[in-house]
Design a protein around this motif. Structure first.
Motif, short mmCIF file in Angstrom:
data_model
loop_
_atom_site.label_atom_id
_atom_site.label_comp_id
_atom_site.label_asym_id
_atom_site.label_seq_id
_atom_site.Cartn_x
_atom_site.Cartn_y
_atom_site.Cartn_z
N TYR A 302 32.22 14.16 1.77
CA TYR A 302 31.09 14.61 0.79
C TYR A 302 29.76 12.78 1.50
CZ TYR A 302 28.19 14.16 -4.01
OH TYR A 302 27.15 13.77 -4.61
N LEU A 303 31.24 11.73 1.14
CA LEU A 303 29.54 10.70 1.17
C LEU A 303 28.84 10.68 3.12
CD1 LEU A 303 31.92 8.70 -0.11
CD2 LEU A 303 30.05 9.61 -0.79
N LEU A 304 30.03 10.97 3.73
CA LEU A 304 28.54 10.99 5.46
C LEU A 304 28.40 12.02 5.40
CD1 LEU A 304 32.87 10.99 7.47
CD2 LEU A 304 31.43 8.65 6.39
N GLY A 305 28.41 13.54 5.57
CA GLY A 305 27.48 14.36 4.86
C GLY A 305 25.99 13.87 4.49
N HIS A 306 26.47 13.02 3.42
CA HIS A 306 24.70 12.02 2.20
C HIS A 306 24.76 11.30 2.98
CE1 HIS A 306 26.52 16.04 0.77
NE2 HIS A 306 25.05 15.68 0.99
N GLY A 307 24.66 11.07 3.50
CA GLY A 307 24.39 9.66 4.81
C GLY A 307 24.75 8.13 4.07
N ILE A 308 25.93 7.91 3.70
CA ILE A 308 26.75 7.05 4.01
C ILE A 308 27.52 6.68 4.87
CG2 ILE A 308 27.89 5.71 2.04
CD1 ILE A 308 27.27 7.19 0.12
N ASP A 309 27.62 6.11 5.60
CA ASP A 309 29.09 5.49 7.08
C ASP A 309 29.93 5.03 6.48
OD1 ASP A 309 28.47 2.69 8.10
OD2 ASP A 309 26.98 3.36 7.25
N ALA A 310 31.71 5.64 7.53
CA ALA A 310 32.69 4.92 7.13
C ALA A 310 32.92 3.99 6.55
CB ALA A 310 33.66 5.63 7.60
N ALA A 311 31.81 2.88 7.36
CA ALA A 311 32.39 2.07 8.16
C ALA A 311 31.98 1.00 6.67
CB ALA A 311 31.45 1.10 8.90
N THR A 312 30.68 0.92 6.24
CA THR A 312 29.88 0.61 4.65
C THR A 312 30.99 0.99 3.85
OG1 THR A 312 27.92 0.92 5.70
CG2 THR A 312 28.25 0.80 3.48
N LEU A 313 32.08 2.20 3.62
CA LEU A 313 32.36 2.44 2.62
C LEU A 313 33.57 1.81 2.72
CD1 LEU A 313 32.19 6.42 2.77
CD2 LEU A 313 31.32 4.96 1.24
N GLU A 314 33.99 1.11 4.18
CA GLU A 314 36.32 0.75 3.90
C GLU A 314 35.34 -0.75 3.55
OE1 GLU A 314 39.28 -0.74 7.01
OE2 GLU A 314 37.56 0.24 7.70
N ALA A 315 34.07 -1.71 4.18
CA ALA A 315 34.08 -2.35 3.59
C ALA A 315 33.19 -2.90 2.47
CB ALA A 315 32.56 -3.34 4.37
N ASN A 316 32.91 -1.84 1.84
CA ASN A 316 32.29 -2.39 0.56
C ASN A 316 33.62 -1.93 -0.11
OD1 ASN A 316 30.26 -2.03 1.47
ND2 ASN A 316 29.31 -0.63 0.36
N GLY A 317 34.65 -1.37 0.07
CA GLY A 317 35.68 -1.30 -0.47
C GLY A 317 36.82 -2.13 -0.37
N ARG A 318 36.40 -3.29 0.02
CA ARG A 318 37.29 -3.90 0.93
C ARG A 318 36.78 -5.17 -0.05
NH1 ARG A 318 41.66 -4.62 5.21
NH2 ARG A 318 41.75 -2.36 6.04
N ARG A 319 35.69 -5.15 -0.23
CA ARG A 319 34.76 -6.06 -1.31
C ARG A 319 35.35 -6.09 -2.89
NH1 ARG A 319 30.25 -5.43 0.96
NH2 ARG A 319 30.34 -6.29 2.54
N PHE A 320 35.22 -5.44 -3.20
CA PHE A 320 35.46 -4.64 -4.43
C PHE A 320 37.14 -5.72 -4.28
CE2 PHE A 320 37.92 -1.42 -7.01
CZ PHE A 320 37.51 -2.85 -8.85
N LEU A 321 38.04 -5.05 -3.70
CA LEU A 321 39.54 -5.21 -4.00
C LEU A 321 40.00 -6.62 -4.08
CD1 LEU A 321 40.65 -1.92 -2.51
CD2 LEU A 321 40.66 -1.87 -4.56
N GLY A 322 38.61 -7.27 -3.36
CA GLY A 322 38.86 -8.67 -3.10
C GLY A 322 40.18 -9.04 -1.81
N THR A 323 39.83 -8.15 -0.65
CA THR A 323 40.78 -8.12 0.36
C THR A 323 40.34 -8.66 1.61
OG1 THR A 323 42.86 -7.50 1.13
CG2 THR A 323 40.36 -5.75 0.71
N LYS A 324 40.93 -8.81 2.85
CA LYS A 324 40.01 -8.84 4.21
C LYS A 324 39.38 -8.00 4.73
CE LYS A 324 44.50 -10.35 6.81
NZ LYS A 324 45.36 -9.98 6.88
N PRO A 325 38.81 -8.24 5.52
CA PRO A 325 38.50 -7.44 6.37
C PRO A 325 39.40 -7.18 7.38
CG PRO A 325 37.16 -8.68 6.85
CD PRO A 325 37.84 -9.61 6.36
N ALA A 326 38.78 -5.32 7.53
CA ALA A 326 39.74 -4.26 8.12
C ALA A 326 40.31 -5.37 9.84
CB ALA A 326 39.65 -3.19 8.87
#
Length: 330
Positions: A302-326
């Motif tokens: 749903y998100l990839l199909g509407h212009g949000i890329d996977a790398a951004t989603l991963e980075a944002n999720g990690r930022r919310f959780l307070g964990t280090k980058p992949a």
């Protein structure tokens, strides 16, 4: 957060409850959850998904990988929030958090946990938050938007946010489907009630100056922030025109809105676009609402199909959780 997370898009909004806690916390008015021939019920109401989808960690892990996710963040269903008889809920809260920590620790970073806390007693909440902060694979807590007619701009609820921020824990705000007589049909308690509850909490945080006091707080509102993106202009106008609206905050609502996290469950690309127009790009995180009937069945697609890329989603999720980058070194 202690512990690693698998690389890939992170779904921050999914649910788990162990079978031994299906009875729900003391005082719950719903009759508990129960299994009928492999299907999960809330009281006498079927929830339209297999019991294992909510209770079995292996089933959730398999579903996470099948969905193309790197990891999934699990929290209790909203029926399990300890709000009806909180002074009697310590054992339930402790049991959930202990089993959550044990469950996520066995998934090699595929699952991350958000625990429960009491919301009527700051000392009790702080004790549990301190234990959660030390647990491997647990990133924070899930809480309801409204408790006893109040939200997070004042009183104990605001103090709980302060304790979470102090301990570097994330907060996911999830509605409870509070009953209203005008919403007793057409599933309006969910279709209208859930977004309205979330909107109430967003307004309380913005207009209450919560982020001005707690700039390090990581707080996420599910279901795309409810109605908040469409009301932000109205709130800003009220803030500029009225002393009683402006009294609790020194920043216009739109300024603080960019510091909030929101999941992407909007069920409408146009509404997702409105959210993206108002929220900060690094504060939009993937959500699914697994395994409920209102879930987004293909959260990544749903998100990839509407212009949000996977790398951004991963980075944002990690930022919310307070964990280090992949780790991309290998």
């Amino acid at each position: 957060m202690n512990g690693d997370i698998r690389p890939g898009v992170i779904d921050v909004h999914a649910h788990w409850l162990p079978r031994v806690l299906l009875a729900l916390p003391p005082g719950n008015p719903l009759g508990g959850m129960n299994d009928h021939d492999g299907e999960l019920f809330l009281g006498n109401m079927p929830l339209s998904f297999p019991t294992a989808a909510m209770t079995d960690i292996d089933t959730i892990v398999a579903g996470t990988l099948k969905s193309g996710l790197g990891a999934r963040v699990i929290s209790a269903p909203p029926f399990a929030f300890p709000v009806h008889a909180p002074a009697e809920a310590d054992d339930y809260v402790a049991a959930y958090n202990e089993q959550l920590a044990d469950a996520v620790a066995r998934t090699d970073g595929t699952l991350v946990g958000l625990g429960l806390v009491r919301l009527d007693d700051v000392a009790a909440a702080r004790r549990e938050l301190t234990r959660l902060a030390a647990a491997e694979g647990v990133a924070g807590i899930a809480v309801p938007p409204v408790v006893d007619g109040r939200s997070y701009d004042r009183g104990v609820l605001r103090e709980v946010l302060g304790a979470a921020a102090e301990l570097d824990l994330s907060v996911l705000v999830h509605p409870m489907q509070l009953p209203h007589p005008e919403w007793d049909h057409h599933y309006l308690v969910n279709l209208i009630g859930n977004p309205v509850e979330t909107t109430t909490a967003v307004a309380a945080v913005l207009l209450g100056g919560v982020l001005e006091e707690l700039p390090g707080l990581r707080i996420c509102f599910v279901h795309g922030g409810g109605c908040a993106p469409s009301l932000l202009g109205r709130w800003g106008h009220g803030w500029r025109q009225r002393d009683d609206v402006r009294r609790g905050s020194t920043r216009a609502p739109a300024e603080s809105f960019g510091l909030l996290y929101f999941d992407t469950i909007t069920h409408d690309p146009e509404v997702l676009g409105l959210l993206r127009a108002h929220a900060a790009p690094d504060r939009i995180v993937c959500g699914s609402d697994y395994p409920f009937d209102m879930a987004q069945p293909d959260p990544v697609g749903y998100l990839l199909g509407h212009g949000i890329d996977a790398a951004t989603l991963e980075a944002n999720g990690r930022r919310f959780l307070g964990t280090k980058p992949a780790d991309t070194s290998s």
